[in-house]
Enzyme design. Structure first.
Site, PDB file in Angstrom:
ATOM      1  N   CYS A 181      45.457  76.051  41.364  1.00 29.66           N
ATOM      2  CA  CYS A 181      44.089  76.070  41.328  1.00 29.66           C
ATOM      3  C   CYS A 181      43.348  77.333  40.764  1.00 29.66           C
ATOM      4  O   CYS A 181      44.116  78.366  40.891  1.00 29.66           O
ATOM      5  CB  CYS A 181      43.472  75.863  42.651  1.00 29.66           C
ATOM      6  SG  CYS A 181      41.924  75.627  43.112  1.00 29.66           S
ATOM      7  N   ASP A 182      42.237  77.289  40.212  1.00 27.56           N
ATOM      8  CA  ASP A 182      41.563  78.551  39.755  1.00 27.56           C
ATOM      9  C   ASP A 182      39.857  78.423  39.931  1.00 27.56           C
ATOM     10  O   ASP A 182      39.583  77.162  39.596  1.00 27.56           O
ATOM     11  CB  ASP A 182      41.776  78.703  38.347  1.00 27.56           C
ATOM     12  CG  ASP A 182      41.387  79.867  37.747  1.00 27.56           C
ATOM     13  OD1 ASP A 182      41.460  80.773  38.339  1.00 27.56           O
ATOM     14  OD2 ASP A 182      40.401  79.849  36.675  1.00 27.56           O
TER      15      ASP A 182
END
Length: 191
Positions: A70-71
């Site tokens: 995730c970013d």
């Protein structure tokens, strides 16, 4: 059939806490992938590319696992607001956000290499800040550690001091779009 292990490819304590609250069984293996910081990509493209890179780096070492990368990026208009380098930069970001609506975009990637299964998606939430005085910004930035947070703030820590309203997923602003992730995990046999 044995259920595949679930790995969070992130060292983010906020993401880990949200997954724990959902009572998922998972391991934490932070990704060593370098984040791309490219001006020619949209916020959605940038967040999704970084999420894919993080998941892939860990999945290559654990191909039998379902890996989640995730970013999260913050954009004010077309300007990205990353993690501030110092307190002065954090306060400058908060001044820019004051009285304005910005977007928080989390790119996500679920990957199971052995099964050749990859799901890349993103969630966007709009956050409107209150008009903030210099003293409110100072007080808020002293209350939290703004240096490890995109946009220089943490909605879950004193967010009521700075945020007027949230349109979309609150947990996305924390760093993990929980509702969407739970739906997508079912396709990987995790619920």
């Amino acid at each position: 059939m044995k259920k595949a292990p679930f790995i969070l490819a992130s060292g983010s304590p906020r993401r880990a806490q949200l997954l724990r609250e959902l009572e998922f069984e998972f391991k934490i293996i932070p990704s060593n992938a370098d984040e791309v910081d490219s001006g020619h990509l949209t916020g959605k493209e940038l967040a999704e590319l970084n999420a894919y890179s993080k998941a892939r780096a860990v999945a290559k070492q654990h191909p039998q696992a379902v890996v989640f990368g995730c970013d999260t990026v913050v954009y004010l208009g077309t300007t990205p607001l990353g993690k501030p380098h110092n307190l002065k930069a954090a306060r400058h970001m908060l001044r820019k956000l004051s009285g304005n609506t910005h977007r928080v975009i989390s790119g996500c990637c679920l990957m199971h290499l052995t099964e050749h299964h990859c799901d890349i998606f993103s969630e966007t939430t709009e956050v409107t800040f209150r008009e903030l005085s210099a003293s409110q910004i100072k007080r808020y930035s002293e209350r939290i550690n703004p240096l490890d947070k995109a946009g220089g703030y943490a909605i879950q820590d004193g967010g009521e001091m700075i945020v007027e309203r949230v349109h979309g997923s609150f947990t996305n602003v924390v760093g993990l779009p929980v509702e969407t992730l739970c739906r997508r995990l079912k396709a990987f046999g995790i619920d």
